[in-house]
Design an enzyme around this catalytic site. Structure first.
Site, PDB file in Angstrom:
ATOM      1  N   ASP A  65       0.850  -1.194   0.000  1.00 21.09           N
ATOM      2  CA  ASP A  65       0.000   0.000   0.000  1.00 21.09           C
ATOM      3  C   ASP A  65       0.882   1.239   0.000  1.00 21.09           C
ATOM      4  O   ASP A  65       0.706   2.154   0.791  1.00 21.09           O
ATOM      5  CB  ASP A  65      -0.944   0.000   1.208  1.00 21.09           C
ATOM      6  CG  ASP A  65      -1.926   1.171   1.180  1.00 21.09           C
ATOM      7  OD1 ASP A  65      -2.197   1.695   0.077  1.00 21.09           O
ATOM      8  OD2 ASP A  65      -2.412   1.560   2.262  1.00 21.09           O
ATOM      9  N   HIS A 108      -2.895   0.983  12.209  1.00 24.88           N
ATOM     10  CA  HIS A 108      -2.762  -0.408  11.773  1.00 24.88           C
ATOM     11  C   HIS A 108      -1.291  -0.726  11.544  1.00 24.88           C
ATOM     12  O   HIS A 108      -0.436   0.178  11.575  1.00 24.88           O
ATOM     13  CB  HIS A 108      -3.560  -0.650  10.481  1.00 24.88           C
ATOM     14  CG  HIS A 108      -3.127   0.226   9.347  1.00 24.88           C
ATOM     15  ND1 HIS A 108      -3.838   1.349   8.965  1.00 24.88           N
ATOM     16  CD2 HIS A 108      -2.062   0.166   8.498  1.00 24.88           C
ATOM     17  CE1 HIS A 108      -3.240   1.925   7.949  1.00 24.88           C
ATOM     18  NE2 HIS A 108      -2.144   1.226   7.646  1.00 24.88           N
ATOM     19  N   GLN A 172      -3.618  -5.063   6.373  1.00 26.94           N
ATOM     20  CA  GLN A 172      -3.328  -3.997   7.335  1.00 26.94           C
ATOM     21  C   GLN A 172      -4.229  -4.154   8.560  1.00 26.94           C
ATOM     22  O   GLN A 172      -5.209  -3.413   8.726  1.00 26.94           O
ATOM     23  CB  GLN A 172      -3.539  -2.628   6.683  1.00 26.94           C
ATOM     24  CG  GLN A 172      -2.555  -2.333   5.564  1.00 26.94           C
ATOM     25  CD  GLN A 172      -2.945  -1.107   4.761  1.00 26.94           C
ATOM     26  OE1 GLN A 172      -4.129  -0.864   4.491  1.00 26.94           O
ATOM     27  NE2 GLN A 172      -1.961  -0.326   4.355  1.00 26.94           N
ATOM     28  N   ARG A 202       2.039  14.135  10.549  1.00 34.80           N
ATOM     29  CA  ARG A 202       0.761  14.157   9.853  1.00 34.80           C
ATOM     30  C   ARG A 202       0.070  12.848  10.243  1.00 34.80           C
ATOM     31  O   ARG A 202       0.568  11.766   9.973  1.00 34.80           O
ATOM     32  CB  ARG A 202       0.979  14.260   8.336  1.00 34.80           C
ATOM     33  CG  ARG A 202      -0.326  14.171   7.527  1.00 34.80           C
ATOM     34  CD  ARG A 202      -0.516  12.757   7.047  1.00 34.80           C
ATOM     35  NE  ARG A 202      -1.685  12.573   6.213  1.00 34.80           N
ATOM     36  CZ  ARG A 202      -2.080  11.394   5.766  1.00 34.80           C
ATOM     37  NH1 ARG A 202      -1.404  10.295   6.068  1.00 34.80           N
ATOM     38  NH2 ARG A 202      -3.146  11.288   5.031  1.00 34.80           N
ATOM     39  N   ASP A 204      -2.454  10.006  10.108  1.00 33.16           N
ATOM     40  CA  ASP A 204      -3.250   9.355   9.079  1.00 33.16           C
ATOM     41  C   ASP A 204      -4.601   8.919   9.638  1.00 33.16           C
ATOM     42  O   ASP A 204      -4.675   8.326  10.716  1.00 33.16           O
ATOM     43  CB  ASP A 204      -2.482   8.128   8.563  1.00 33.16           C
ATOM     44  CG  ASP A 204      -3.134   7.468   7.372  1.00 33.16           C
ATOM     45  OD1 ASP A 204      -3.372   8.160   6.373  1.00 33.16           O
ATOM     46  OD2 ASP A 204      -3.386   6.248   7.442  1.00 33.16           O
ATOM     47  N   GLU A 244      -5.580  14.210   9.350  1.00 32.79           N
ATOM     48  CA  GLU A 244      -6.455  13.873   8.230  1.00 32.79           C
ATOM     49  C   GLU A 244      -7.820  13.510   8.812  1.00 32.79           C
ATOM     50  O   GLU A 244      -8.018  12.408   9.310  1.00 32.79           O
ATOM     51  CB  GLU A 244      -5.878  12.701   7.439  1.00 32.79           C
ATOM     52  CG  GLU A 244      -6.740  12.301   6.246  1.00 32.79           C
ATOM     53  CD  GLU A 244      -6.276  11.010   5.591  1.00 32.79           C
ATOM     54  OE1 GLU A 244      -6.395  10.905   4.359  1.00 32.79           O
ATOM     55  OE2 GLU A 244      -5.825  10.094   6.316  1.00 32.79           O
ATOM     56  N   HIS A 312      -1.871  13.041  -1.882  1.00 33.25           N
ATOM     57  CA  HIS A 312      -1.343  11.806  -2.455  1.00 33.25           C
ATOM     58  C   HIS A 312      -2.422  10.756  -2.705  1.00 33.25           C
ATOM     59  O   HIS A 312      -2.176   9.772  -3.407  1.00 33.25           O
ATOM     60  CB  HIS A 312      -0.276  11.227  -1.526  1.00 33.25           C
ATOM     61  CG  HIS A 312      -0.800  10.927  -0.149  1.00 33.25           C
ATOM     62  ND1 HIS A 312      -1.210  11.923   0.713  1.00 33.25           N
ATOM     63  CD2 HIS A 312      -0.990   9.765   0.511  1.00 33.25           C
ATOM     64  CE1 HIS A 312      -1.626  11.379   1.839  1.00 33.25           C
ATOM     65  NE2 HIS A 312      -1.510  10.074   1.742  1.00 33.25           N
TER      66      HIS A 312
END
Length: 554
Positions: A65, A108, A172, A202, A204, A244, A312
């Site tokens: 990933d 994860h 994951q 950052r 996630d 995020e 991204h």
């Protein structure tokens, strides 16, 4: 508060630049970018005006990933370098005036992480409770965030005859944040990277990070985020958490921290504003973006919105209505390959706007002039396009294009060894690259540099109070940002035809002038602060209200 008193809140006026080490610069020519290559390109970033680098995951990974499946949270993938290389990179970035934040992906692990390898061997493994296991999935399980790629969020493990939770891909598995041992590992990881010299993270998929396992009561899940922020601030007072959180504004407020409670996230991406921007672009009508800006809630001085044109991932449109989303699809993603998960677009901005330099520059003018902190995705400064052949979200994660040479100067490895291939169409490296634009005063690179310089000299953008100004023209957005350091005004035309609008700024000091920040022009204002502003098709202008005693250079 004086400007000099605000320097500790560096994120309020930062220029953030997101990149993937793997696709930025390959210095040892093995086909994969590396930290040594990134170090050799820091001068480009410094000249661009970047003050904060956001690194996508660079830890060891099976890379199923794009690095978000991690097997060691305190390591470095050997393809990219070593911890010593990271330390040298961080030191050099600081020398160039850039802080560094890194992706924090601890909701994860990879299914190849030692914790999970142990956990799935036996129900009595000491790491079993690091993950979420059930004899049977819940009656009404959550839906997969990757429709078409995953059928659900529970995967059966034959060896131990239980299901484990995976909010994302089945490889994951989710960590169990209700387990104090997991929380301790999260704190250790944060502490490790702060000691290495990063300036924050950052974070996630924040809502997934703090969500407890189904049926487990951990009290207020936001207390976990507050704990992370408290630990962060104890270890480094300057460090930030950029979250995020793709939720409506009222729910985003909770992730900044409720009144009377300790702070949580320092910054959050404005997903709603980004989606409204694309609806405005599709309609050539500024009103959707204006409505979104008007709906932004007030933040405490230490908090900030992060503005972006794309990131991204897929360009998500999930907060638009079905009809609005279809409008944007029809305008910018008319072919099926351009769309992902039924909610997003897998394209970069220039191809979506048919390469029209006027529209492209107008959008990046908005990025740097809207209230908040601008976040660039690598390659945006030169107008890179996507590569359809990479497929899905990977279409926009192609190597940085430095020159018109083979592989765009990214690597001297054989093309079939590259981590990803550059586009081969009109956005190929022979047409779009850094070197060709470096000394061209009319290039997009020169324009982005100009925006960054003006943004950094206009603290009103990061600190000011927003007022939307009436223009009498649905295609024109005008906004004013007022702080104790002055008043900043920006005007943007979403239409393919010129426009002249009359702005009324409100009360201004006698003798105040309206100074154009991109030209040697200043205009008189009447007592009501009225001024006529002309805009070219897809044009933009930035101004400052200059008081008679203002000593700043304009």
């Amino acid at each position: 508060m004086k400007i000099t008193d605000r320097s500790d809140l560096w994120w309020k006026t930062a220029v953030v630049y997101c990149l993937d080490v793997e696709t930025y610069m390959d210095w040892n020519d093995d086909g994969s970018g590396d930290f040594e290559g990134l170090g050799h390109r820091l001068d480009h970033l410094a000249e661009l005006g970047v003050t904060c680098l956001w690194l996508m995951p660079f830890q060891p990974t099976p890379d199923r990933d794009d690095g978000y499946d991690i097997t060691d949270f305190t390591g470095v993938d050997p393809r990219l370098g070593s911890l010593g290389d990271v330390a040298e990179f961080l030191r050099t970035a600081r020398d160039r005036g850039m802080r560094v934040i890194i992706d924090f992906v601890m909701n994860h692990t990879s299914d190849r992480h030692p914790w999970f390898r142990s956990a799935r061997r036996s129900r009595t493994s000491p790491f079993r409770d690091y993950y979420v296991w059930r004899d049977e999935p819940p009656a009404h399980p959550a839906k997969s965030v990757f429709p078409g790629e995953e059928d659900g969020v529970w995967e059966y493990d034959e060896r131990t005859e239980q299901y484990y939770l995976h909010s994302f891909y089945r490889h994951q598995p989710d960590l169990n944040i209700a387990n104090p041992a997991v929380r301790h590992e999260i704190a250790k990881t944060i502490g490790f990277w702060l000691e290495m010299g990063v300036s924050g993270f950052r974070v996630d998929a924040v809502p997934f990070l703090i969500e407890p396992p189904d049926g487990v009561d951990i009290g207020d899940p936001h207390e976990f985020l507050r704990d992370i922020r408290r630990f962060l601030q104890r270890r480094s007072s300057e460090a930030v958490l950029l979250g995020e959180v793709n939720l409506p504004f009222d729910q985003q407020l909770e992730f900044f921290g409720r009144p009377g409670h300790p702070a949580e996230l320092t910054m959050q991406f404005d997903f709603l504003g980004m989606q409204a921007l694309y609806l405005s672009l599709a309609r050539e009508d500024a009103r959707p973006l204006a409505a979104s800006l008007a709906g932004r809630p007030h933040l405490e001085p230490e908090s900030q919105w992060a503005n972006f044109v794309r990131n991204h991932d897929e360009l998500t449109l999930d907060k638009l209505s079905d009809a609005e989303r279809q409008e944007v699809f029809d305008a910018f993603a008319p072919e099926e390959w351009m769309r992902v998960y039924g909610r997003g677009i897998a394209r970069r901005l220039p191809p979506m706007l048919d390469g029209d330099p006027r529209r492209i520059r107008m959008v990046y003018s908005l990025l740097f002039s809207l209230p908040g902190t601008p976040v660039l995705f690598y390659g945006e400064e030169i107008g890179m396009g996507e590569n359809r052949e990479e497929g899905g979200r990977m279409t926009v994660r192609t190597p940085m294009q430095w020159t018109d040479e083979v592989n765009g100067g990214f690597s001297r490895a054989r093309p079939n060894r590259l981590v990803a291939a550059p586009p081969a169409d009109g956005y190929a490296p022979e047409h779009v690259n850094v070197e060709a634009q470096m000394h061209d005063p009319d290039s997009l690179l020169a324009t982005i540099r100009k925006f960054a310089v003006r943004y950094r000299s206009s603290p009103e953008i990061g600190w000011g109070r927003l007022d939307l100004l009436d223009t009498g023209n649905d295609a024109v957005l005008a906004h004013q940002l007022t702080a104790d350091v002055g008043r900043f005004v920006a005007v943007h035309n979403f239409a393919p035809r010129p426009a002249t609008v009359t702005l009324e700024l409100g009360e201004v000091p006698t003798g105040a002038r309206f100074s154009d920040l991109f030209a040697v022009d200043a205009f008189d204002l009447d007592e009501r602060g009225r001024i006529d502003v002309h805009l070219d098709a897809y044009g933009y202008r930035w101004f400052r209200v200059v008081d008679p005693g203002d000593r700043r250079l304009t």
